[in-house]
Design a protein around this motif. Structure first.
Motif, PDB file in Angstrom:
ATOM      1  N   PRO A  33     -79.924 -17.232  33.781  1.00 52.74           N
ATOM      2  CA  PRO A  33     -79.863 -16.952  32.333  1.00 52.74           C
ATOM      3  C   PRO A  33     -80.340 -15.565  31.931  1.00 52.74           C
ATOM      4  CG  PRO A  33     -81.661 -18.463  32.861  1.00 52.74           C
ATOM      5  CD  PRO A  33     -80.838 -18.342  34.097  1.00 52.74           C
ATOM      6  N   GLY A  34     -81.124 -14.900  32.775  1.00 51.43           N
ATOM      7  CA  GLY A  34     -81.620 -13.573  32.424  1.00 51.43           C
ATOM      8  C   GLY A  34     -80.740 -12.436  32.901  1.00 51.43           C
ATOM      9  N   VAL A  35     -79.756 -12.739  33.743  1.00 49.47           N
ATOM     10  CA  VAL A  35     -78.873 -11.705  34.279  1.00 49.47           C
ATOM     11  C   VAL A  35     -77.951 -11.179  33.188  1.00 49.47           C
ATOM     12  CG1 VAL A  35     -76.840 -11.399  35.757  1.00 49.47           C
ATOM     13  CG2 VAL A  35     -78.936 -12.351  36.707  1.00 49.47           C
ATOM     14  N   ILE A  36     -77.699  -9.881  33.209  1.00 45.30           N
ATOM     15  CA  ILE A  36     -76.869  -9.223  32.197  1.00 45.30           C
ATOM     16  C   ILE A  36     -75.627  -8.644  32.870  1.00 45.30           C
ATOM     17  CG2 ILE A  36     -76.746  -7.311  30.539  1.00 45.30           C
ATOM     18  CD1 ILE A  36     -79.825  -7.634  30.232  1.00 45.30           C
ATOM     19  N   LEU A  37     -74.467  -8.852  32.253  1.00 41.84           N
ATOM     20  CA  LEU A  37     -73.219  -8.257  32.738  1.00 41.84           C
ATOM     21  C   LEU A  37     -72.851  -7.071  31.850  1.00 41.84           C
ATOM     22  CD1 LEU A  37     -70.686 -11.107  33.648  1.00 41.84           C
ATOM     23  CD2 LEU A  37     -71.980  -9.630  35.183  1.00 41.84           C
ATOM     24  N   ASP A  38     -72.611  -5.938  32.478  1.00 35.38           N
ATOM     25  CA  ASP A  38     -72.078  -4.764  31.790  1.00 35.38           C
ATOM     26  C   ASP A  38     -70.631  -4.637  32.250  1.00 35.38           C
ATOM     27  OD1 ASP A  38     -71.499  -2.382  30.600  1.00 35.38           O
ATOM     28  OD2 ASP A  38     -72.892  -1.169  31.777  1.00 35.38           O
ATOM     29  N   ILE A  39     -69.692  -5.093  31.415  1.00 38.63           N
ATOM     30  CA  ILE A  39     -68.285  -5.133  31.792  1.00 38.63           C
ATOM     31  C   ILE A  39     -67.620  -3.831  31.388  1.00 38.63           C
ATOM     32  CG2 ILE A  39     -66.122  -6.382  31.540  1.00 38.63           C
ATOM     33  CD1 ILE A  39     -67.889  -8.831  30.731  1.00 38.63           C
ATOM     34  N   MET A  40     -67.024  -3.171  32.365  1.00 38.08           N
ATOM     35  CA  MET A  40     -66.391  -1.874  32.150  1.00 38.08           C
ATOM     36  C   MET A  40     -64.889  -1.984  32.350  1.00 38.08           C
ATOM     37  SD  MET A  40     -69.262   0.133  34.422  1.00 38.08           S
ATOM     38  CE  MET A  40     -69.293   1.702  33.576  1.00 38.08           C
ATOM     39  N   THR A  41     -64.147  -1.074  31.728  1.00 36.70           N
ATOM     40  CA  THR A  41     -62.693  -1.079  31.856  1.00 36.70           C
ATOM     41  C   THR A  41     -62.280  -0.152  32.997  1.00 36.70           C
ATOM     42  OG1 THR A  41     -62.258   0.801  30.394  1.00 36.70           O
ATOM     43  CG2 THR A  41     -62.580  -1.355  29.354  1.00 36.70           C
ATOM     44  N   PRO A  42     -61.051  -0.284  33.497  1.00 35.74           N
ATOM     45  CA  PRO A  42     -60.599   0.614  34.570  1.00 35.74           C
ATOM     46  C   PRO A  42     -60.677   2.089  34.200  1.00 35.74           C
ATOM     47  CG  PRO A  42     -59.140  -1.275  34.411  1.00 35.74           C
ATOM     48  CD  PRO A  42     -60.080  -1.369  33.245  1.00 35.74           C
ATOM     49  N   SER A  43     -60.516   2.404  32.930  1.00 40.83           N
ATOM     50  CA  SER A  43     -60.584   3.811  32.507  1.00 40.83           C
ATOM     51  C   SER A  43     -61.999   4.358  32.515  1.00 40.83           C
ATOM     52  CB  SER A  43     -59.981   3.960  31.105  1.00 40.83           C
ATOM     53  OG  SER A  43     -58.628   3.575  31.091  1.00 40.83           O
ATOM     54  N   ASP A  44     -63.004   3.476  32.580  1.00 42.11           N
ATOM     55  CA  ASP A  44     -64.404   3.908  32.567  1.00 42.11           C
ATOM     56  C   ASP A  44     -64.899   4.349  33.938  1.00 42.11           C
ATOM     57  OD1 ASP A  44     -64.668   3.213  29.868  1.00 42.11           O
ATOM     58  OD2 ASP A  44     -65.257   1.166  30.338  1.00 42.11           O
ATOM     59  N   VAL A  45     -64.173   3.993  34.989  1.00 40.50           N
ATOM     60  CA  VAL A  45     -64.734   4.035  36.334  1.00 40.50           C
ATOM     61  C   VAL A  45     -63.818   4.805  37.288  1.00 40.50           C
ATOM     62  CG1 VAL A  45     -65.398   2.584  38.301  1.00 40.50           C
ATOM     63  CG2 VAL A  45     -65.913   1.836  35.976  1.00 40.50           C
ATOM     64  N   SER A  46     -64.434   5.516  38.225  1.00 38.13           N
ATOM     65  CA  SER A  46     -63.688   6.155  39.309  1.00 38.13           C
ATOM     66  C   SER A  46     -64.094   5.515  40.637  1.00 38.13           C
ATOM     67  CB  SER A  46     -63.981   7.658  39.349  1.00 38.13           C
ATOM     68  OG  SER A  46     -65.322   7.887  39.767  1.00 38.13           O
ATOM     69  N   LYS A  73     -52.269  -2.783  33.999  1.00 36.96           N
ATOM     70  CA  LYS A  73     -53.264  -1.736  34.250  1.00 36.96           C
ATOM     71  C   LYS A  73     -53.767  -1.961  35.653  1.00 36.96           C
ATOM     72  CE  LYS A  73     -55.619   1.915  33.120  1.00 36.96           C
ATOM     73  NZ  LYS A  73     -55.667   2.561  34.434  1.00 36.96           N
ATOM     74  N   THR A  74     -53.174  -1.230  36.579  1.00 34.60           N
ATOM     75  CA  THR A  74     -53.507  -1.392  37.983  1.00 34.60           C
ATOM     76  C   THR A  74     -54.495  -0.318  38.406  1.00 34.60           C
ATOM     77  OG1 THR A  74     -51.272  -2.175  38.349  1.00 34.60           O
ATOM     78  CG2 THR A  74     -52.525  -1.606  40.287  1.00 34.60           C
ATOM     79  N   GLY A  75     -55.361  -0.657  39.362  1.00 30.84           N
ATOM     80  CA  GLY A  75     -56.268   0.350  39.919  1.00 30.84           C
ATOM     81  C   GLY A  75     -57.331   0.785  38.938  1.00 30.84           C
ATOM     82  N   VAL A  78     -69.840  -4.338  36.219  1.00 29.36           N
ATOM     83  CA  VAL A  78     -68.597  -4.837  36.811  1.00 29.36           C
ATOM     84  C   VAL A  78     -67.412  -4.237  36.071  1.00 29.36           C
ATOM     85  CG1 VAL A  78     -67.231  -6.893  37.316  1.00 29.36           C
ATOM     86  CG2 VAL A  78     -69.740  -7.000  37.420  1.00 29.36           C
ATOM     87  N   MET A  79     -66.544  -3.540  36.818  1.00 28.87           N
ATOM     88  CA  MET A  79     -65.290  -3.087  36.228  1.00 28.87           C
ATOM     89  C   MET A  79     -64.285  -4.217  36.379  1.00 28.87           C
ATOM     90  SD  MET A  79     -62.013  -2.129  36.553  1.00 28.87           S
ATOM     91  CE  MET A  79     -61.619  -1.641  38.210  1.00 28.87           C
ATOM     92  N   ALA A  80     -63.728  -4.673  35.264  1.00 25.52           N
ATOM     93  CA  ALA A  80     -62.763  -5.761  35.303  1.00 25.52           C
ATOM     94  C   ALA A  80     -61.555  -5.394  34.458  1.00 25.52           C
ATOM     95  CB  ALA A  80     -63.390  -7.057  34.790  1.00 25.52           C
ATOM     96  N   SER A  81     -60.372  -5.656  34.992  1.00 24.94           N
ATOM     97  CA  SER A  81     -59.157  -5.444  34.214  1.00 24.94           C
ATOM     98  C   SER A  81     -59.119  -6.445  33.067  1.00 24.94           C
ATOM     99  CB  SER A  81     -57.929  -5.633  35.106  1.00 24.94           C
ATOM    100  OG  SER A  81     -57.860  -6.974  35.563  1.00 24.94           O
ATOM    101  N   ASP A  82     -58.275  -6.179  32.102  1.00 20.18           N
ATOM    102  CA  ASP A  82     -58.110  -7.081  30.972  1.00 20.18           C
ATOM    103  C   ASP A  82     -57.697  -8.473  31.450  1.00 20.18           C
ATOM    104  OD1 ASP A  82     -57.818  -7.699  28.151  1.00 20.18           O
ATOM    105  OD2 ASP A  82     -55.664  -7.616  28.482  1.00 20.18           O
TER     106      ASP A  82
END
Length: 315
Positions: A124-137, A199-201, A101-105
């Motif tokens: 409880p077993g699900v894992i979130l990989d939180i990404m920043t807007p700069s990580d993703v296109s 940090k938009t978009g 999931v890409m999420a803004s601050d």
């Protein structure tokens, strides 16, 4: 050879024949007659231009060509069987799926803590990989490499699915030691120093120009419409940093209200309403059409929406 002209039933026959190495047993397993299986073997020999199975003292023995293609045929049949099976329902309690999931601050500070709390209870077993807007296109999202993006967007590709999670207005976070609080007005607001945060978009950002009002965003555009301009002395892309600076310095942080309310119990700051009108902003969740009907993805989108609804009622 044109693959469209191949009878796929023949490949099923071959898979069973090479495992059983016996025409009668293969026919019984498939529920067809022995003559039908024998006819199938004849057609397979023509198709592959090879005997495939030869009768020896040890029974039916696969040829070198048959041994070569057996794992390929077996894997193909397994893949076809999986493809035509009904899709299993997503079992949240047992899932160990990773959601990227890409999420803004802003979204990370407001939406994700209660979302993670729900996940611990329901998945409880699900894992979130939180990404920043700069990580993703947008290409990463379009191709399904990122499950969803949560941010404030000026524009989103038309092919994407999207949902507004909430609309938020603005508040000012001000240190209790900042003299501007003695009489908080438009004049005192404009005379103070400010920390800018946004940090938009998506994508890697570039440096800010204090004179470029349109790129500065909602707060400064709202000031521009009434012919005013604030004095920005610090630019940051992190809301937590802006809040910390507002607490420790003589800087005003004008930020979305749901973010400001994270500091309601902070004895060092005061939350005040901006002395001018700022249009509300929308926090949006967007995802690829490739994932629209994925059961796990649908479950996660629903959980995120429920969490956003809960927060909207709270704030």
């Amino acid at each position: 050879m044109n693959i469209a002209r191949i009878d796929l039933n023949l490949l099923v026959y071959l898979d069973v024949l090479l495992r059983e190495r016996n025409v009668t047993k293969a026919a019984d397993q498939l529920g067809i007659s022995q003559p039908a299986m024998s006819n199938g073997l004849k057609r397979l020999r023509v198709l592959f231009d090879d005997p495939l199975l030869i009768r020896t003292s040890k029974g039916m023995t696969p040829t070198e060509r048959a041994q070569e293609i057996q794992p390929i045929i077996s894997e193909l049949i397994i893949g076809l069987e999986k493809a035509v099976q009904p899709r299993a329902k997503f079992n949240a309690l047992e899932s160990e799926q990773v959601f990227r999931v890409m999420a803004s601050d802003y979204a990370e500070a407001t939406l994700l803590p209660p979302l993670i709390d729900k996940l611990r209870k329901h998945a409880p077993g699900v894992i979130l990989d939180i990404m920043t807007p700069s990580d993703v296109s947008f290409l990463d999202v379009e191709q399904g490499r990122v499950d969803m993006v949560i941010n404030r967007f000026d524009s989103i590709p038309q092919s994407f699915h999207q949902k507004v999670l909430w609309n938020d207005d603005f508040s000012c976070l001000v240190s209790n030691s900042n003299p501007v609080l003695e009489r908080f007005s438009l004049d005192s607001y404009l005379s103070a120093n400010h920390v800018w945060v946004s940090k938009t978009g998506m994508g890697v950002g570039v440096g800010m120009d204090p004179a470029d009002v349109q790129r500065l965003g909602w707060v400064d555009e709202a000031l521009s419409r009434i012919g005013q301009k604030r004095r920005i002395t610090v630019f940051t892309r992190h809301y937590q940093a802006a809040c910390m600076l507002a607490e420790q310095q003589d800087l005003i942080a004008t930020i979305p209200s749901k973010m400001a309310r994270q500091h309601e119990n902070n004895p060092n700051v005061t939350i005040v309403e901006p002395p001018f009108i700022i249009p509300p902003i929308a926090l949006t969740m967007a995802w690829s059409p490739l994932l629209q009907h994925n059961p796990a993805h649908r479950w996660m989108r629903q959980l995120i929406s429920q969490t956003a609804d809960d927060l909207n009622r709270l704030y």
